[in-house]
Design an enzyme around this catalytic site. Structure first.
Site, PDB file in Angstrom:
ATOM      1  N   ASN A   1     -11.887   3.073  -0.418  1.00 38.71           N
ATOM      2  CA  ASN A   1     -11.827   2.147   0.715  1.00 38.71           C
ATOM      3  C   ASN A   1     -10.738   2.659   1.649  1.00 38.71           C
ATOM      4  O   ASN A   1      -9.576   2.725   1.267  1.00 38.71           O
ATOM      5  CB  ASN A   1     -11.511   0.726   0.248  1.00 38.71           C
ATOM      6  CG  ASN A   1     -12.489   0.260  -0.818  1.00 38.71           C
ATOM      7  OD1 ASN A   1     -13.693   0.293  -0.633  1.00 38.71           O
ATOM      8  ND2 ASN A   1     -11.961  -0.157  -1.969  1.00 38.71           N
ATOM      9  N   VAL A   2     -11.101   3.028   2.857  1.00 39.53           N
ATOM     10  CA  VAL A   2     -10.189   3.738   3.756  1.00 39.53           C
ATOM     11  C   VAL A   2      -9.513   2.756   4.707  1.00 39.53           C
ATOM     12  O   VAL A   2     -10.151   1.849   5.246  1.00 39.53           O
ATOM     13  CB  VAL A   2     -10.957   4.813   4.559  1.00 39.53           C
ATOM     14  CG1 VAL A   2     -10.006   5.588   5.456  1.00 39.53           C
ATOM     15  CG2 VAL A   2     -11.675   5.771   3.602  1.00 39.53           C
TER      16      VAL A   2
ATOM     17  N   ASP B   1      -3.886  -5.492  -8.578  1.00 37.28           N
ATOM     18  CA  ASP B   1      -3.287  -4.158  -8.535  1.00 37.28           C
ATOM     19  C   ASP B   1      -1.993  -4.141  -7.731  1.00 37.28           C
ATOM     20  O   ASP B   1      -1.839  -3.400  -6.766  1.00 37.28           O
ATOM     21  CB  ASP B   1      -4.293  -3.149  -7.953  1.00 37.28           C
ATOM     22  CG  ASP B   1      -3.966  -1.719  -8.378  1.00 37.28           C
ATOM     23  OD1 ASP B   1      -3.095  -1.559  -9.240  1.00 37.28           O
ATOM     24  OD2 ASP B   1      -4.573  -0.785  -7.840  1.00 37.28           O
TER      25      ASP B   1
END
Length: 495
Positions: free
Chosen positions: A72-73, A182
């Site tokens: 995922n950029v 995360d």
């Protein structure tokens, strides 16, 4: 009497500190603050708007750590009003349910806090799923803590990062968003004032059952490994790993850190760059908080509110602005140019390929020249019978290492290390390779980190950590360790 004094101390401390530093109640932009906020409400952007803002999702505007290789950029963008934004573009399979995506985005977008890099909008057109957040211009905690260039992060700033992060988690929990996915040093960003903020992206989950938690195995909460679920207590565990990062200036696996803590050797955890700049009492308290957060049983961990209370009492230099503590220009909205591609040495190339045979050969040829200072200190003792026995263990280990009898090498080096009379980073390095040859990457990582504790500037210790982390599937951390090794070796060769 003791409890009463403690309560009085906290009240006095709070009354003498700036509200902007401490008070969670002031972090929500409600009422007057909402009118002053540049992002008063959540916006649904069109795809055309975000394409224009990012120059057609140009690769030049990518700010995520692994560029176009990331699943995922994240792009830097600029809206028509010249406000900078961060745009996260998900891969096509991440959010198949458009309605769920919009519900999640709107829910997270309702949050407004000075401790968050707030979510200000989204885009959901066709198969496109994009999130839009405030742009933070001063990079990540990982950059400032692990890969600093001009100065290490000061102790007072590390304590402030811990407090602000705890306040962010407390705020999110108070608004019904206690799950954060995360949590790591890349999720903490610094704004134009140098203040740390928690990225809103980690508040998004693409599954209603809490199973979208994802992190490196060595840093994962125990209950997630058992059940596949993340809870509020799991987030506190991840917070504990970040406290270890702040203490050590390195990304240390919790199990390794807890072994040091239990051995009453917590000073080995501390960043050598902090020596002389913190009190032992403050270090002890932060280690105690970290160990509480890392309890195996989730119910034994503290909640975010109690963490905020404890961390308030540790704050230093509270009148000094964050940008001064950080040593960055105030209001810096310039985005730094990306560093040139990493040019790897033969050792770095071998680590990247995980070519253990080549690493073994290089380490064998290197010998013990990096231990010379340590060996000279102990040269007077070398002829005693106890020292001779210890040196014989190393001698037999070296012979086994050269002969590629790695199991015997492990046993001999263990006798040498357990004796404790001499400390040798090279022995740790050689046992690390021996462990890797025996497919024991977790044990190898412990030795590579011990080698770095003994010799913080030794590039081989960082290279070996990279190899171990690649073996554990921890790609991101491995790449960072590889970069550290390359920088240390370059610095060493210039001297």
């Amino acid at each position: 009497m003791g409890a009463r004094c403690s309560k009085f101390s906290l009240c006095w401390f709070q009354s003498h500190l700036k509200p902007s530093v401490l008070q969670s109640s002031d972090l929500e932009n409600e009422g007057k603050n909402d009118r002053d906020s540049p992002w008063p409400s959540f916006t649904e952007f069109s795809l055309a708007q975000l394409k224009a803002a990012t120059d057609g999702f140009s690769s030049d505007n990518i700010v995520s750590e692994h560029g176009e290789k990331a699943p995922n950029v994240v792009y830097r963008g600029k809206l028509d009003n010249d406000r900078l934004i961060a745009v996260k573009r998900f891969n096509r399979l991440a959010w198949p349910d458009s309605r769920q995506f919009l519900e999640e985005a709107r829910s997270v977008g309702s949050l407004r806090s000075e401790r968050l890099a707030n979510l200000i909008g989204c885009c959901c057109e066709g198969e496109e799923r994009l999130l839009v957040a405030e742009f933070m211009c001063n990079e990540t905690l990982a950059k400032h803590l692990f890969h600093w260039e001009s100065q290490p992060m000061k102790w007072a700033m590390r304590l402030r990062v811990a407090l602000y992060l705890a306040q962010a988690l407390e705020y999110c929990s108070s608004r019904g968003r206690s799950l954060y996915h995360d949590l790591n040093a890349y999720r903490i960003l610094f704004d134009e004032d140098g203040n740390p903020r928690l990225s809103c992206f980690g508040l998004m989950k693409n599954s209603r059952d809490g199973k979208s938690y994802s992190t490196n195995l060595a840093f994962t909460p125990p209950e997630y490994l058992r059940t596949g679920r993340v809870t509020t207590e799991s987030v506190v565990y991840s917070f504990g790993t970040l406290l270890l990062d702040l203490l050590s200036g390195k990304h240390i696996p919790p199990s390794h850190a807890l072994d040091l803590i239990r051995g009453k050797n917590f000073l080995m955890l501390m960043d050598s760059a902090l020596e002389g700049h913190f009190s032992k009492d403050d270090g002890t308290e932060l280690v105690r908080l970290a160990s509480r957060c890392l309890q195996y049983e989730a119910r034994e961990r503290p909640n975010a509110k109690s963490l905020v209370t404890a961390l308030m009492l540790l704050q230093k230099e509270t009148e000094v602005p964050s940008h001064v503590l950080m040593g960055i220009r105030h209001g810096n909205m310039l985005v730094p140019t990306p560093p040139p591609p990493l040019s790897l040495t033969p050792f770095g190339e071998a680590c990247l390929r995980m070519d253990l045979t080549a690493i073994h050969e290089i380490l064998e040829k290197t010998g013990y020249k990096d231990d010379e200072g340590i060996a000279n200190e102990l040269s007077f003792q070398m002829w005693t019978s106890q020292m001779q026995e210890t040196l014989n263990s190393k001698k037999h280990g070296d012979a086994a290492f050269r002969a590629k009898d790695f199991s015997t090498a492990i046993d001999c080096y263990k006798q040498f290390i357990d004796c404790g009379t001499m400390v040798s980073p090279t022995v740790y390095a050689r046992r690390c390779i021996s462990y890797l040859m025996n497919d024991m990457p977790q044990e190898a990582l412990g030795d590579a980190m011990q080698a770095q504790v003994v010799s913080p500037e030794w590039h081989i210790a960082s290279y070996l950590q990279a190899t171990c982390l690649f073996g554990l599937g921890m790609e991101n951390d491995a790449q960072e360790a590889l970069k550290d090794g390359t920088n240390l070796e370059t610095r060493r060769n210039k001297n």
